[in-house]
Design a protein around this motif. Structure first.
Motif, PDB file in Angstrom:
ATOM      1  N   GLN A  88       0.831  -1.202   0.000  1.00 51.11           N
ATOM      2  CA  GLN A  88       0.000   0.000   0.000  1.00 51.11           C
ATOM      3  C   GLN A  88       0.866   1.253   0.000  1.00 51.11           C
ATOM      4  O   GLN A  88       0.542   2.243  -0.656  1.00 51.11           O
ATOM      5  CB  GLN A  88      -0.931  -0.008   1.207  1.00 51.11           C
TER       6      GLN A  88
ATOM      7  N   GLU B 193      -7.604   4.332  -6.239  1.00 51.12           N
ATOM      8  CA  GLU B 193      -8.164   3.136  -5.628  1.00 51.12           C
ATOM      9  C   GLU B 193      -7.056   2.157  -5.275  1.00 51.12           C
ATOM     10  O   GLU B 193      -5.938   2.262  -5.761  1.00 51.12           O
ATOM     11  CB  GLU B 193      -9.134   2.466  -6.599  1.00 51.12           C
ATOM     12  N   LEU B 194      -7.404   1.183  -4.436  1.00 51.64           N
ATOM     13  CA  LEU B 194      -6.422   0.169  -4.070  1.00 51.64           C
ATOM     14  C   LEU B 194      -6.079  -0.681  -5.284  1.00 51.64           C
ATOM     15  O   LEU B 194      -6.964  -1.102  -6.032  1.00 51.64           O
ATOM     16  CB  LEU B 194      -6.957  -0.726  -2.952  1.00 51.64           C
TER      17      LEU B 194
ATOM     18  N   GLN C 280      -4.529  -4.069  -7.267  1.00 52.03           N
ATOM     19  CA  GLN C 280      -4.789  -5.494  -7.113  1.00 52.03           C
ATOM     20  C   GLN C 280      -3.854  -6.142  -6.099  1.00 52.03           C
ATOM     21  O   GLN C 280      -4.276  -6.987  -5.308  1.00 52.03           O
ATOM     22  CB  GLN C 280      -4.674  -6.192  -8.477  1.00 52.03           C
TER      23      GLN C 280
ATOM     24  N   GLN D 206      -5.028  -5.155  -2.639  1.00 50.47           N
ATOM     25  CA  GLN D 206      -6.300  -5.813  -2.344  1.00 50.47           C
ATOM     26  C   GLN D 206      -6.110  -7.300  -2.033  1.00 50.47           C
ATOM     27  O   GLN D 206      -6.785  -7.843  -1.159  1.00 50.47           O
ATOM     28  CB  GLN D 206      -7.267  -5.628  -3.519  1.00 50.47           C
TER      29      GLN D 206
ATOM     30  N   HIS E 245      -4.896  -7.589   1.537  1.00 46.11           N
ATOM     31  CA  HIS E 245      -5.977  -7.307   2.485  1.00 46.11           C
ATOM     32  C   HIS E 245      -6.957  -8.478   2.582  1.00 46.11           C
ATOM     33  O   HIS E 245      -7.392  -8.838   3.685  1.00 46.11           O
ATOM     34  CB  HIS E 245      -6.727  -6.032   2.089  1.00 46.11           C
ATOM     35  N   SER E 246      -7.303  -9.063   1.459  1.00 51.16           N
ATOM     36  CA  SER E 246      -8.235 -10.199   1.505  1.00 51.16           C
ATOM     37  C   SER E 246      -7.587 -11.417   2.156  1.00 51.16           C
ATOM     38  O   SER E 246      -8.253 -12.167   2.882  1.00 51.16           O
ATOM     39  CB  SER E 246      -8.745 -10.536   0.112  1.00 51.16           C
TER      40      SER E 246
END
Length: 161
Positions: free
Chosen positions: A52, A63-64, A66, A69, A72-73
């Motif tokens: 990040q 936006e974040l 890939q 993301q 984070h997931s």
């Protein structure tokens, strides 16, 4: 694959669980073992923060990306699975006889390794994600079924005691 890994580690790794005669000693042992299972989660948080930070340097208000993301997931899914895994492992430790308490650190190690493999499989491709997730989820499901069997069939008199 999970039963083979657990059985192989149980049979061939040269350690035994310490003598744990009381319920509180077993729960403390499980808590100490579970601390090692948080390593993939913390590592995912660190790598997500770095990703990040690098992505924010390129597009601070965007936006974040890939990569961010996916970290984070991974952390969110690993945290959810860890909570379920830890509670089932704690209940399992109360039912296991002394000679089987070696399973507690083995299951904890399996959780950590399977979460790392799951994280790696996200980087490789989406078709490999099921392997890492199943290495985590299937032992969790087996522990849940054994715990329910132990609670309802083996010791129904102590269900609410």
């Amino acid at each position: 694959l999970c039963p083979c890994l657990i059985y192989g580690a149980y049979a061939f790794l040269p350690f035994d669980a310490p003598l744990l005669p009381t319920l509180s000693a077993r729960l403390l042992y499980t808590l100490r073992c579970a601390a090692f299972a948080t390593f993939p989660i913390v590592l995912g948080m660190v790598m997500g923060g770095i990703a990040q930070l690098c992505a924010g340097a390129q597009e601070p208000l965007g936006e974040l990306r890939q990569e961010v993301q996916s970290h984070h997931s991974f952390v969110a899914q690993s945290t959810q699975l860890f909570i379920l895994y830890f509670f089932n492992l704690a209940v399992l430790a109360t039912f296991l006889p002394q000679h089987l308490l070696k399973l507690v650190p083995l299951l904890t190690g399996l959780f950590a390794i399977s979460r790392l493999l799951s994280w790696l499989s996200v980087a490789i491709g989406r078709s490999f994600r099921a392997f890492g997730f199943s290495l985590t989820f299937l032992p969790l499901l087996a522990m849940l079924l054994w715990n329910l069997y132990s609670l309802l069939v083996l010791e129904p008199h102590s269900l609410l005691a």
